[in-house]
Write a protein that holds these residues in place. Sequence first.
Motif, PDB file in Angstrom:
ATOM      1  N   SER A  81     -72.749 -47.809   6.442  1.00 39.53           N
ATOM      2  CA  SER A  81     -72.564 -49.116   7.079  1.00 39.53           C
ATOM      3  C   SER A  81     -71.333 -49.115   7.978  1.00 39.53           C
ATOM      4  O   SER A  81     -71.350 -49.691   9.067  1.00 39.53           O
ATOM      5  N   TYR A  82     -70.286 -48.454   7.529  1.00 37.59           N
ATOM      6  CA  TYR A  82     -69.075 -48.322   8.341  1.00 37.59           C
ATOM      7  C   TYR A  82     -69.399 -47.580   9.640  1.00 37.59           C
ATOM      8  O   TYR A  82     -69.046 -48.024  10.732  1.00 37.59           O
ATOM      9  N   ALA A  83     -70.103 -46.465   9.526  1.00 36.88           N
ATOM     10  CA  ALA A  83     -70.459 -45.665  10.706  1.00 36.88           C
ATOM     11  C   ALA A  83     -71.363 -46.462  11.650  1.00 36.88           C
ATOM     12  O   ALA A  83     -71.185 -46.415  12.874  1.00 36.88           O
ATOM     13  N   ALA A  84     -72.325 -47.200  11.098  1.00 39.30           N
ATOM     14  CA  ALA A  84     -73.212 -48.006  11.938  1.00 39.30           C
ATOM     15  C   ALA A  84     -72.438 -49.117  12.639  1.00 39.30           C
ATOM     16  O   ALA A  84     -72.706 -49.427  13.807  1.00 39.30           O
ATOM     17  N   THR A  85     -71.466 -49.707  11.956  1.00 33.55           N
ATOM     18  CA  THR A  85     -70.643 -50.758  12.558  1.00 33.55           C
ATOM     19  C   THR A  85     -69.820 -50.204  13.706  1.00 33.55           C
ATOM     20  O   THR A  85     -69.760 -50.805  14.789  1.00 33.55           O
ATOM     21  N   LEU A 128     -70.268 -56.852  10.002  1.00 32.05           N
ATOM     22  CA  LEU A 128     -70.484 -57.505  11.286  1.00 32.05           C
ATOM     23  C   LEU A 128     -69.702 -56.815  12.390  1.00 32.05           C
ATOM     24  O   LEU A 128     -68.640 -56.251  12.158  1.00 32.05           O
ATOM     25  N   VAL A 129     -70.211 -56.959  13.596  1.00 33.02           N
ATOM     26  CA  VAL A 129     -69.464 -56.687  14.820  1.00 33.02           C
ATOM     27  C   VAL A 129     -69.315 -58.040  15.507  1.00 33.02           C
ATOM     28  O   VAL A 129     -70.310 -58.747  15.694  1.00 33.02           O
ATOM     29  N   VAL A 130     -68.090 -58.403  15.851  1.00 36.62           N
ATOM     30  CA  VAL A 130     -67.835 -59.678  16.516  1.00 36.62           C
ATOM     31  C   VAL A 130     -67.083 -59.401  17.809  1.00 36.62           C
ATOM     32  O   VAL A 130     -65.981 -58.846  17.797  1.00 36.62           O
ATOM     33  N   ALA A 131     -67.700 -59.769  18.928  1.00 32.42           N
ATOM     34  CA  ALA A 131     -67.065 -59.611  20.240  1.00 32.42           C
ATOM     35  C   ALA A 131     -66.750 -61.001  20.774  1.00 32.42           C
ATOM     36  O   ALA A 131     -67.653 -61.824  20.949  1.00 32.42           O
TER      37      ALA A 131
END
Length: 137
Positions: A81-85, A128-131
């Motif tokens: 999950s870390y790598a995918a994030t 999550l990724v938050v931009a």
Amino acid sequence: MITSYADFVAGLAELVVPGVRRRLPHPPSQIGTGDLPLQFVRLPEGEEGALTADGGGGWPRLAGELVIVVSPTHQGKAQSSYAATVALIDAVSSTLRNVLPGQLCKSKIAWSVRGTQDYLGGDTEYWLVVARVTGNG
């Protein structure tokens, strides 16, 4: 013509980030793991300077958060999950670098992006990724 918040949010929602499976124009009411990674836009915000009699003031400053839900944290796959994030952080940055003036607002955009974990839709925590995207319009 000044960019409306509705147009700014719609433009963010329409961005195609490689690796995202499903895009929504609003936060999801529920999240199915088959839809992940899932992209949505949070409510926007902005600010405007005072308009003066001599025409002072300027374009409004618009801001919105593009969110990508990567995976639930409870699945016990922290390393993947870390790598995918991190991979999606790269994909979001690459996508935003290709946004042209006029595509989201009148100006070039600026952004910050982060990986995080947060609860969505109740008691489930997600990677999550938050931009946070800003521009003048």
